[in-house]
Design a protein around this motif. Structure first.
Motif, short mmCIF file in Angstrom:
data_model
loop_
_atom_site.label_atom_id
_atom_site.label_comp_id
_atom_site.label_asym_id
_atom_site.label_seq_id
_atom_site.Cartn_x
_atom_site.Cartn_y
_atom_site.Cartn_z
N MET A 1358 -19.31 12.86 -9.34
CA MET A 1358 -18.70 14.09 -8.83
C MET A 1358 -17.74 13.75 -7.71
O MET A 1358 -17.89 12.75 -7.02
CB MET A 1358 -19.77 15.04 -8.29
N LYS A 1359 -16.75 14.65 -7.57
CA LYS A 1359 -15.83 14.57 -6.46
C LYS A 1359 -15.80 15.94 -5.81
O LYS A 1359 -15.50 16.93 -6.48
CB LYS A 1359 -14.42 14.18 -6.93
N SER A 1360 -16.09 15.88 -4.61
CA SER A 1360 -16.16 17.15 -3.85
C SER A 1360 -17.06 18.14 -4.57
O SER A 1360 -16.72 19.31 -4.76
CB SER A 1360 -14.77 17.76 -3.62
N ASP A 1361 -18.23 17.64 -5.01
CA ASP A 1361 -19.29 18.41 -5.68
C ASP A 1361 -18.83 19.00 -7.01
O ASP A 1361 -19.46 19.92 -7.53
CB ASP A 1361 -19.79 19.56 -4.76
N ARG A 1362 -17.77 18.43 -7.59
CA ARG A 1362 -17.34 18.86 -8.93
C ARG A 1362 -17.45 17.66 -9.85
O ARG A 1362 -17.03 16.56 -9.52
CB ARG A 1362 -15.90 19.37 -8.90
N GLU A 1363 -18.01 17.89 -11.05
CA GLU A 1363 -18.30 16.80 -11.97
C GLU A 1363 -16.98 16.22 -12.53
O GLU A 1363 -16.05 16.94 -12.83
CB GLU A 1363 -19.16 17.31 -13.12
N LEU A 1364 -17.02 14.88 -12.62
CA LEU A 1364 -15.87 14.17 -13.20
C LEU A 1364 -16.19 13.80 -14.64
O LEU A 1364 -17.31 13.44 -14.97
CB LEU A 1364 -15.56 12.90 -12.38
N VAL A 1365 -15.18 13.87 -15.47
CA VAL A 1365 -15.31 13.46 -16.88
C VAL A 1365 -14.27 12.39 -17.18
O VAL A 1365 -13.27 12.24 -16.44
CB VAL A 1365 -15.13 14.66 -17.82
N SER A 1366 -14.55 11.61 -18.17
CA SER A 1366 -13.63 10.50 -18.53
C SER A 1366 -12.32 11.08 -19.07
O SER A 1366 -12.32 11.98 -19.91
CB SER A 1366 -14.28 9.60 -19.59
N ASN A 1367 -11.18 10.57 -18.53
CA ASN A 1367 -9.84 10.90 -19.02
C ASN A 1367 -8.95 9.72 -18.73
O ASN A 1367 -9.44 8.62 -18.40
CB ASN A 1367 -9.35 12.20 -18.38
N GLY A 1368 -7.75 9.89 -18.75
CA GLY A 1368 -6.86 8.75 -18.55
C GLY A 1368 -6.95 8.20 -17.14
O GLY A 1368 -6.80 6.99 -16.94
N HIS A 1369 -7.20 9.07 -16.18
CA HIS A 1369 -7.23 8.62 -14.79
C HIS A 1369 -8.64 8.14 -14.39
O HIS A 1369 -8.75 7.15 -13.65
CB HIS A 1369 -6.79 9.77 -13.88
N TYR A 1370 -9.65 8.85 -14.88
CA TYR A 1370 -11.04 8.49 -14.58
C TYR A 1370 -11.69 7.94 -15.82
O TYR A 1370 -11.53 8.52 -16.90
CB TYR A 1370 -11.84 9.70 -14.11
N GLN A 1371 -12.42 6.86 -15.67
CA GLN A 1371 -13.16 6.27 -16.80
C GLN A 1371 -14.60 6.05 -16.35
O GLN A 1371 -14.85 5.34 -15.38
CB GLN A 1371 -12.51 4.93 -17.23
N ILE A 1372 -15.52 6.69 -17.08
CA ILE A 1372 -16.95 6.64 -16.72
C ILE A 1372 -17.69 5.95 -17.84
O ILE A 1372 -17.55 6.37 -19.01
CB ILE A 1372 -17.52 8.03 -16.49
N THR A 1373 -18.49 4.94 -17.47
CA THR A 1373 -19.32 4.23 -18.45
C THR A 1373 -20.75 4.25 -17.96
O THR A 1373 -21.03 4.06 -16.76
CB THR A 1373 -18.84 2.78 -18.64
N HIS A 1374 -21.70 4.51 -18.91
CA HIS A 1374 -23.12 4.54 -18.59
C HIS A 1374 -23.84 3.46 -19.35
O HIS A 1374 -23.62 3.31 -20.56
CB HIS A 1374 -23.74 5.89 -18.97
#
Length: 1427
Positions: A1358-1374
Motif C-alpha cells: 500500500m501507498k498512503s493506505d491505498r493498495e497497489l497493484v501490478s502495472n507498468g510502474h509498479y511490479q509486485i511478486t509474491h
C-alpha cells in the motif's frame, strides 16, 4: 323664676356631660383582660352587645358553647339592632355597658383557665395517687379466715371470709382440692358483698361435707384459708376427711407455745428472722397468730413477712433499721384467753462509712408540711465515735428524680430543722447524717414520702354528693360570689404574723392568708426591720415564698427584729401586714441532765436488770441510751440504739459469770447528755429461786410392805444445788397427802415402809434448795404394793445425758435394784424421734454390757427420747421411764478434751468450760464411773480450765476419760487415750525433756562479687546466754583478720568470712551450739569438689571485680534474627567515657561496619546470611583504665542454630499459596521475605509428596517458592500443600484447588494457551524493510519483505493506505514467505509512505517504510538507507 333658671342650668350641665362622654368614648380605646395563653379578642374590632341581648349566665351555663359563636351572635345582633334603630347609648351608659361586658368576658376566660388548671391538677393528683398506691402494695391476706361449720342435713350454711391486699387479689374456691368454677351444683352460689366472699350452700346433704379452701392470688403472692364442713344426719356425722358413728366429737387439745425465739441481735441493713413453734397442731380458732413490736400489731407488707402454718409461725423483717429495735411479741389464742412470748431485738449500728464517724440518726419525722416548706425532727445516734457529734446534715430526695441533695451547708446543731425552697405538689423523702471530727456518718432511714401541698386547700373546698354517684365540688371563691372575688385585683395583706418555731439559729414565722384571698395564686414577700425602727428591707430576698411559713436564718444574736408580710398575685403586691411582735433568737438549747443511781440486778445467766432514776428536770428528754463494759476490759459497748423511755431495762447478750459495769445517757433534741456515773459491778448469773418440780416417779423394788421409789431430778435447780427431797404418799381411796419423810433425803430414791400389801399407792416429790421448797411433782401412777417375784429384772433408772452434740450423745443409767432370778447380762437401748412419739427402735443390734452408750448418727436439730431394758437369763425386763426429750445440737461455746505435752514433758488432758461459779468444779472419771488413781495422775483446776496430768503415762493409763461440771452436767466431754497417742506423745515428751536447737538453714557457701567466701548457718532465735564453739579438723578455731567469725544470737546466725580462700582453709567445720538445756551441732564437709568450686569461683569473681574497674561488657556478644531475616550481632558495654573505643573482628580481620551507640550498645548487621558469615567474632573495648573482650564462635552447632533460626523466620514470613495460570499450565507459588537454600521445602498433593515429574516441576528464587503443573487435567484437582522445614519445625501453607477455583483456573489456562497459539501462528513480518529508503530519481527501487505464519499469510502493498497493484510502474511478486515491490524509474511523485499488510486467520500486521526520492546532484536524507 329662680326655679326655672336652676332647671335650665341643670339641663345644660347634663347636655354638656353627655356630649363630653360621647367625645371621650370615641377617643378612648376599648380595653379587655387577656390570660397569658390567649390571643387578643375580636372585641377590639366588633361592637359589644348589651347584657339584655345575651347574658353572661347563659354563656357560663352552656359548657358546650363554642367561643367563635359568641362573635357570630354579636354580628347578627348588631345588624338587627341597626335595623330596629335601637343601638343608642350615650356617655356613662356606654362606659358602664362596656365595663360590664369586659368583666363578663374576664369571668368567662378565668372560668376556662380554672377548668384547664383543674384538669392538670387532677392529672398530677392521679400520678401522685398511683405512686401512693404503689407504696401501699400489700400481699394478699385474710383479715377474716374461713371457719369450720357443723350442720344437719337439709339446713343452709354460708362459708365466708374477708380478703385484703393491694392490688385486689383474685379469689378461687376449692372443695376437696377441686376448684368451684364453671357450672356449680344447683345449691351452690358464690357471692361477693360488703367486702365478704361468701359460698352459699342450700339444703346441705352428706355429699356437701368436706374440706373447703379459698386461695387468693395477686402479683405479690398468694394466701390460703381452709375449713371443714361437717354434715350430721340421724346416722351420724360425715366429712370426707373423717367418719364417725357418733355425733359427739371429742375436743382436740389446744396448742401452746413450744420453742420460742430468744433475745436477738441483728446488724442494721440485715434481715431479721424470728420463729416460734407450737406444742401441737393449731386448732381452727388459733390460726390467727399475731406478732407485735412494742405493743403494736405488725401487718404484712413488702418488708414484713408473717408465715403461719399448723406447727410454727415466723416473722421476717427485711432491711432492718434502728427504728425497728424493740420488744417483739407473739400472741396465741387459747380456750382461756391467750398466751404470749416476748423478747427484745437489738439492732446494732452498721459498719461506718468513714472510720471513726458517728452512727446514723433515727426516727426522722416530717411535720407542718406546706407548699414549699416542711419541718423535720429526729433523734441523735447512740454511737458518737471517738469524738462527740458536732451537728447534722439534712438531705432531701425528689422521688421523681431519685437524687439526694444536701439542704444545709452549715451543720445543724439541734435535732430539728425547717426546710424551705421545695417544689409544690412534689413527692419528697428526707434523711439525716451525723458529723464529727472523723467525718460524715451513715445516713438515717429515709422518711416516708410526703407530698408538698397547701394544707388549707381542703378547708376551701366542699364536695356535695348528688344522685347517681355524682359529686359537685364547690370552692370558697365560688361561694364568695362574683361581687367580691371577681372585684379583687390586688390582694389584701396577710394577718396574724407570729413566730411558730424559735431556736438559737433560726426563727420560723407563720401567718394567716388574706380573707378573701381572691382567685389568683398567692405568693408572699417577707420584710424585716430592727425593733423600734422603720427601716424595712426584704428578708426573703430572691426566694419565692409559696406557703404561710418562712424560716429566717440570718438574724443577728442579741438583736430584736419585727417582721411583716405582703401578699403577691399577678395584679400586684398588697399593703404590708401588721408587724409581728419583736423576735429575739432563743438561747441555745442545752443537752438534758444525766440519769443517776443506776442499780444492776442479777436476772438470768445472760441478762441483768437495770434500774435508774431520771434527772430532776425531765423536760425534752426523749429517752435513754445504755452502755456496758466488762470489768477490766476498758471497752464500752452500746446496748440499745433506740432510746428507752422508762427507767428499767433488761440487758441481754452478756457472758455468764463475767462482771459488768453500766452507764447511761439522756437523749434530747440538743443531743445526748454526758455519761452518768458508773454502776456497781455485777456478776452475770441467774438469780436464785426454788427448784422446779421433780418428775418420772417410778417403783424400783417392792417387797410387800415396802416400796423403793425413785424419781428424776428437777430440770432447773434454781441457781443453787438441791439440798434434799420430800416425799408424800396417799392410798387410792384417800384424797389427802401424807408426809413420808420429815428430814430431807439427798438421794433420788427412798424406801417407803409400813405399807399394806395389796393396796394401791400414789406418790409425789418436792425438791428444796437454800431458797426454799419447790412445787410438787405431778402425782405418780397408782402403784400396787405386792412382792416382786418375776424372773426378769426391774427397770433401769436415773437416765442422764452427757456430751450432747449435733450428731451424737452419751446416755448414762443405773442398773436395776431388782435383778430377777439371775445376774444382769446386758441392756437394750431404744430410741424414739419426736417429743411425743411412741415409735421405739433399738439403737444397737447386740445388747450393751456397760451402763453407758454413745449414740451416733443423729439428725441435727431433731428431738429424741430414749429408754433402757435390762436383760438376764430369764429374758428382757421392764422398760425404764422414757428420758426427757433432748435436742441434738451443739451449743455455742462447746469445747472438747485436748491432749498434749506440757513444758516439762508430761502428757496431760485439758478441758476448758464456760465461766463457772465458785462452788462448781470439774469431775474427771474413767469410763464415766471409775475414779482416777491419784498416784497415776494429778488434777489442777484454775478458773474455767481443768488439767489432768499423768505422772508417768504408760499402757495402764489408756482408756476412756470423761469430764463434767459438777453443777452443770450438760457441760461434759470425753476422750479415748489410745496406744497411738501414747507412742506419739512419748516421743514428743522426750524431745521436750531433751530439746534440740532447731535448724532453719544448714551450712551454706556464698561467694561475693569481690571474691570473699562466706560459710554460714541459721538456727531458731537464741537467748543471750547461748554459746558457740567452732571446730576445724578436730581443733577449735577463733576469729582472725583473714578469717572472721560472727555469732548473732537473736537471729541464730553463725558465719565465717574468708577475705581470700586458701588451701589451708580446706577441711571439716563443726558448729557446737548450746542454749540452756537445748543444744545441737552442725557439720560442713568443705573438701575436694565443694572446696575447689568455691576456690575457683572466688578467684574468678576477684578477677571479674578487678575487670569491672574499667569499661567492661554487661552483655556479651550474642546474635539475633530480625523479622526481615537479618542477623544482628550485639553487645553492651558499661562504665564507658568519651575515650572508650570498641573494635570488632572476624577471624582476625577488623569489621569496620560495626557501630557503637553512646549508650554503650554495639551492633553488627548482616543483611543476608551465607556460609561466609561462619567464623569467630570478637569485640574489644578499651580506654586508659583497661580493656575487656567478648568472643562469639559462630561455627558448627552455633552456625547451624543460626541457620535454623533464619529458616524459621523465613518460613514464618511466607504468605498464602496462590495460583498463576500460564499457557503451559498452573503455577502455584508462595512469596517469602527471604528464601534460604538451607530450608528444605516440599510440595504435597492430597497429602502425598510430589517428586520431580514430567508434568510437575518445583522451583524457587530469592523471594518465591513455586511448582508448575503442565497441561492440567481433572486429575489435578485437590489440595496442594507447601511444607517448609526449618530444621526443627515444619511450617505449611495450603491451597484447595478444586470446585469453582479449579474450573476458573483451567478456563484461564485454556484461554492463555489459545492466545499463545494464536501469537505463534499469526501473520507477521519477520525482516526486510528499513524505516526510510532514499533513491535517486530515475532509478528503480526494489523492496523485499519476508513473512511468517500458519497458514501462509496474504500480503498487500500500500501507498498512503491505498493498495497497489501490478502495472507498468509498479511490479509486485509474491512467493511462499516473501513479497517484493519494484518501482521502475522512480520519480519525485513516488516519494511517500509505503507499507506492507500481511494477514491470516490468527491475526495481521502492517510494516511501514518511507521512500525519499532525491534528484541528481542532491544529497539523500541523513536517516535514510540509500538504495
Amino acid at each position: 323664676m329662680a326655679t326655672k333658671t336652676v332647671v335650665q342650668r341643670c339641663q345644660e350641665e347634663q347636655m354638656d356631660q353627655m356630649s363630653h362622654s360621647m367625645e371621650m368614648s370615641s377617643q378612648i380605646k376599648k380595653k379587655k383582660f387577656t390570660s397569658s395563653d390567649e390571643t387578643p379578642s375580636l372585641s377590639e374590632f366588633y361592637p359589644i352587645i348589651s347584657g339584655d341581648v345575651m347574658s353572661v349566665k347563659e354563656i357560663l351555663t352552656d359548657a358546650k358553647f363554642p367561643r367563635h359563636r359568641t362573635w357570630e351572635a354579636l354580628k347578627e345582633t348588631s345588624v338587627e339592632l341597626r335595623e330596629r334603630d335601637q343601638w343608642t347609648r350615650f356617655g356613662n351608659e356606654m362606659e358602664k355597658l362596656e365595663i360590664g361586658v369586659i368583666r363578663n368576658q374576664h369571668i368567662i376566660r378565668e372560668r376556662v383557665d380554672h377548668i384547664a388548671l383543674r384538669k392538670e391538677a387532677q392529672r398530677k393528683a392521679s400520678v401522685n395517687m398511683k405512686f401512693i398506691e404503689d407504696l401501699s402494695l400489700k400481699s394478699p391476706d385474710f383479715s377474716i379466715p374461713l371457719r369450720p361449720h357443723t350442720v344437719w342435713t337439709g339446713m343452709d350454711v354460708n362459708l365466708s371470709c374477708s380478703v385484703q391486699g393491694c392490688p385486689t387479689p383474685s379469689v378461687t374456691w376449692y372443695k376437696d382440692g377441686v376448684p368451684l368454677e364453671g357450672s356449680l351444683p344447683w345449691n351452690y352460689k358464690l357471692v361477693q358483698k360488703f367486702g365478704l366472699n361468701i359460698l352459699e350452700i342450700r339444703r346441705c346433704c352428706l355429699d356437701d361435707a368436706g374440706e373447703y379452701k379459698v386461695v387468693v392470688k395477686s402479683s405479690l403472692g398468694e394466701a390460703t384459708s381452709c375449713a371443714t364442713l361437717t354434715v350430721n344426719s340421724h346416722e351420724g356425722a360425715e366429712a370426707k376427711l373423717q367418719r364417725s358413728l357418733t355425733t359427739v366429737v371429742a375436743p382436740e387439745p389446744e396448742a401452746q407455745l413450744g420453742s420460742v425465739f430468744p433475745p436477738t441481735f441483728v446488724k442494721e441493713g440485715e434481715d431479721l428472722h424470728l420463729q416460734c413453734s407450737f406444742t401441737s397442731m393449731l386448732l381452727m380458732f388459733q390460726q390467727d397468730v399475731m406478732w407485735f413490736r412494742d405493743g403494736k400489731a405488725l401487718q404484712r407488707c413488702s418488708r414484713v413477712e408473717i408465715q403461719t402454718d399448723l406447727r410454727s409461725s415466723s416473722l421476717t423483717l427485711k432491711w432492718v433499721q434502728k427504728e425497728h429495735e424493740g420488744l417483739y411479741s407473739i400472741r396465741l389464742r387459747t380456750w382461756d384467753g391467750s398466751v404470749e412470748h416476748s423478747a427484745f431485738v437489738y439492732v446494732k449500728d452498721a459498719s461506718a462509712v468513714v472510720v471513726g464517724a458517728p452512727g446514723s440518726p433515727l426516727q426522722v419525722k416530717c411535720s407542718d408540711v406546706n407548699r414549699d416548706y416542711v419541718f423535720l425532727s429526729w433523734m441523735p445516734p447512740s454511737a458518737d465515735g471517738p469524738s462527740p457529734v458536732q451537728g447534722y446534715f439534712i438531705e432531701r430526695c425528689e422521688i421523681a428524680v431519685g437524687k439526694w441533695e444536701r439542704c444545709n451547708d452549715v451543720v445543724q446543731m439541734v435535732c430539728q430543722y425547717p426546710v424551705m425552697g421545695l417544689k409544690e405538689n412534689t413527692m419528697y423523702q428526707f434523711r439525716v447524717c451525723a458529723v464529727n471530727q472523723a467525718g460524715v456518718g451513715r445516713a438515717s432511714k429515709p422518711t416516708e414520702p410526703i407530698l408538698t401541698s397547701d394544707p388549707l386547700e381542703p378547708s376551701r373546698t366542699m364536695v356535695v354528693k348528688v344522685d347517681r354517684g355524682r359529686e359537685i365540688v364547690i370552692t370558697k371563691d365560688q361561694l364568695e360570689g362574683e361581687n367580691i372575688s371577681g372585684q379583687i385585683r390586688v390582694p389584701f395583706p396577710p394577718t396574724d404574723v407570729e413566730v411558730c418555731e424559735l431556736s438559737d439559729t433560726y426563727a420560723v414565722l407563720s401567718w394567716t392568708e388574706p380573707d378573701p384571698r381572691g382567685r389568683e395564686p398567692l405568693t408572699y414577700f417577707v420584710e424585716r426591720s430592727l425593733a423600734g425602727k422603720e427601716s424595712w428591707h426584704l428578708a426573703s430576698m430572691d426566694q419565692t415564698v409559696l406557703s404561710t411559713r418562712f424560716a429566717a436564718f440570718d438574724q443577728q444574736k442579741g438583736k430584736s427584729y419585727c417582721y411583716r408580710v405582703r401578699s403577691v398575685n399577678k395584679f400586684g403586691i398588697s399593703e404590708p401586714s401588721l408587724p409581728s411582735a419583736p423576735v429575739l433568737l432563743g438561747k441555745p438549747m442545752g443537752v438534758p441532765a444525766r440519769p443517776h443511781d443506776i442499780v444492776p440486778i442479777r436476772e438470768g445467766n445472760n441478762s441483768v436488770l437495770l434500774q435508774w432514776k431520771e434527772p430532776k428536770i425531765t423536760e425534752r428528754i426523749l429517752g435513754y441510751y445504755l452502755y456496758c463494759s466488762e470489768v477490766g476490759s476498758g471497752q464500752w459497748r452500746t446496748i440499745n440504739n433506740k432510746p428507752i423511755t422508762n427507767t428499767r431495762f433488761t440487758v441481754d447478750g452478756l457472758t455468764t459469770n463475767k462482771q459488768y459495769i453500766f452507764r447511761l445517757k439522756s437523749v434530747g433534741l440538743a443531743g445526748n447528755s454526758i455519761y452518768s456515773d458508773e454502776s456497781p459491778a455485777v456478776r452475770v448469773k441467774s438469780a436464785k429461786y426454788v427448784p422446779s418440780c421433780p418428775s418420772a416417779i417410778t417403783v424400783l423394788h417392792c417387797t410387800g410392805d415396802e416400796m423403793l421409789i425413785g424419781w428424776r431430778a428437777p430440770a432447773n435447780h434454781g441457781g443453787d444445788p438441791v439440798r434434799g427431797y420430800y416425799l408424800d404418799q396417799r392410798q387410792k381411796s384417800q384424797d389427802t397427802w401424807r408426809e413420808v419423810n420429815v428430814k430431807p433425803v439427798t438421794d433420788r430414791m427412798y424406801k417407803v415402809t409400813g405399807l399394806q400389801e395389796g393396796s394401791f399407792y400414789q406418790f409425789r416429790v418436792f425438791a428444796a434448795n437454800i431458797i426454799g421448797l419447790g412445787k410438787p411433782s405431778e402425782p405418780s401412777e397408782m402403784f400396787l404394793c405386792e412382792p416382786w417375784t418375776m424372773p426378769e429384772p426391774a427397770c433401769p433408772y436415773d437416765l442422764e445425758f452427757r456430751e450432747v452434740r449435733c450428731n451424737s450423745l452419751v446416755l448414762l443409767w443405773a442398773e436395776p435394784v431388782y435383778k430377777g432370778q439371775s445376774a444382769i447380762s446386758g441392756y437394750v437401748v431404744e430410741i424414739s424421734q419426736g417429743a411425743e412419739s411412741e415409735d421405739w427402735t433399738p439403737v444397737t443390734k447386740e445388747p450393751v454390757t456397760e451402763t453407758h452408750l454413745k449414740i451416733s448418727g443423729l439428725q441435727a436439730g431433731q428431738t429424741y427420747r430414749l429408754r433402757v431394758f435390762a436383760i438376764n437369763g430369764a429374758g428382757v425386763g421392764m422398760p425404764s421411764v422414757p428420758s426427757e426429750a433432748v435436742k441434738s445440737e451443739t451449743k455455742a461455746g462447746t469445747k472438747e478434751i485436748q491432749i498434749g505435752v506440757d513444758n516439762d514433758g508430761f502428757i496431760f488432758l485439758s478441758f476448758e468450760g464456760p465461766e463457772t461459779d465458785e462452788r462448781d468444779f470439774f469431775k474427771w472419771n474413767k469410763n464415766y464411773s471409775d475414779a482416777i488413781d491419784a498416784g497415776r495422775a494429778r488434777l489442777e483446776n484454775k478458773n474455767n480450765r481443768s488439767v489432768l496430768t499423768f505422772t508417768d503415762a504408760s499402757q495402764e493409763d489408756l482408756g476412756l476419760y470423761t469430764v463434767e461440771l459438777s453443777e452443770n452436767p450438760d457441760v461434759s466431754s470425753s476422750f479415748t487415750f489410745t496406744a497411738e497417742d501414747l507412742e506419739r506423745l512419748t516421743e514428743l515428751s522426750w524431745h521436750i525433756r531433751n530439746p534440740l536447737i532447731a535448724l532453719k538453714s544448714g551450712w551454706q557457701v556464698d561467694v561475693s562479687e569481690q571474691g570473699q567466701v562466706r560459710l554460714w548457718l541459721q538456727t531458731e532465735p537464741l537467748s543471750s546466754a547461748a554459746s558457740l564453739r567452732l571446730i576445724l579438723n578436730d581443733r577449735e578455731i577463733s576469729s582472725t583478720p583473714a578469717r572472721k567469725m560472727n555469732f548473732d544470737k537473736a537471729k541464730g546466725l553463725v558465719e565465717i568470712i574468708f577475705d581470700q580462700l586458701s588451701k589451708e582453709d580446706e577441711g571439716s567445720y563443726t558448729a557446737q551450739l548450746k542454749d540452756g538445756r537445748a543444744k545441737n551441732q552442725f557439720t560442713l564437709v568443705f573438701v575436694e569438689k565443694t572446696f575447689q568450686d568455691a576456690l575457683a569461683k572466688s578467684d574468678g569473681n576477684r578477677r571479674n571485680w578487678k575487670r569491672k574497674s574499667g569499661p567492661h561488657f554487661q552483655e556479651y556478644l550474642s546474635w539475633t534474627v530480625t523479622p526481615d531475616c537479618e542477623m544482628i550481632i550485639k553487645c553492651k558495654v558499661i562504665n564507658i567515657n568519651k575515650d572508650t573505643k570498641m573494635k570488632w573482628f572476624k577471624d582476625g580481620v577488623e569489621l569496620t561496619q560495626a557501630t557503637m551507640e553512646p549508650s554503650g550498645v554495639g551492633t553488627f548487621t548482616v543483611p543476608q546470611v551465607t556460609k561466609k558469615e561462619a567464623g569467630v567474632y570478637r569485640a574489644v573495648v578499651s580506654d586508659s583504665r583497661g580493656e575487656d573482650e567478648s568472643r562469639l564462635e559462630l561455627l558448627d552447632d552455633e552456625f547451624d542454630r543460626l541457620v535454623q533460626k533464619l529458616n524459621k523466620q523465613c518460613a514464618l514470613s511466607a504468605g498464602p499459596v496462590r495460583i498463576q495460570c500460564t499457557a503451559k499450565g498452573f503455577k502455584l507459588y508462595c512469596s517469602l521475605k527471604y528464601y534460604l537454600s538451607y530450608m528444605k521445602t516440599s510440595w504435597h498433593f492430597k497429602e502425598k509428596r510430589i517428586d520431580q515429574q514430567e508434568r510437575m516441576s518445583p522451583g524457587s528464587s530469592m523471594q518465591k517458592v513455586w511448582i508448575e503443573i503442565f497441561n492440567p487435567t481433572e486429575n489435578d484437582k485437590g489440595k496442594y500443600t507447601l511444607e517448609m522445614f526449618d530444621g526443627q519445625e515444619t511450617h505449611s501453607r495450603s491451597l484447595d484447588l478444586s470446585g469453582q477455583a479449579f474450573a476458573d483456573a483451567l478456563l484461564e489456562h485454556q484461554r492463555l494457551k489459545q492466545v499463545e497459539f494464536a501469537e505463534k501462528n499469526q501473520a507477521r513480518v519477520t525482516k526486510g524493510l528499513p524505516d526510510v529508503v532514499a533513491i535517486m530519481e530515475g532509478k528503480s527501487l526494489c523492496l523485499t519483505c519476508f513473512t511468517d505464519g500458519d497458514p501462509a499469510p496474504e500480503m498487500f502493498w500500500m501507498k498512503s493506505d491505498r493498495e497497489l497493484v501490478s502495472n507498468g510502474h509498479y511490479q509486485i511478486t509474491h512467493e511462499t514467505q516473501s513479497s517484493t515491490l519494484t518501482i521502475n524509474h522512480v520519480t519525485m511523485d513516488d516519494s511517500g509512505s509505503y507499507s506492507i499488510y500481511v494477514r491470516n486467520k490468527f491475526g495481521s500486521q502492517t510494516v511501514y517504510v518511507t521512500v525519499s526520492v532525491y534528484k541528481h546532484g542532491e544529497k539523500p536524507r541523513a536517516d535514510a538507507v540509500e538504495m
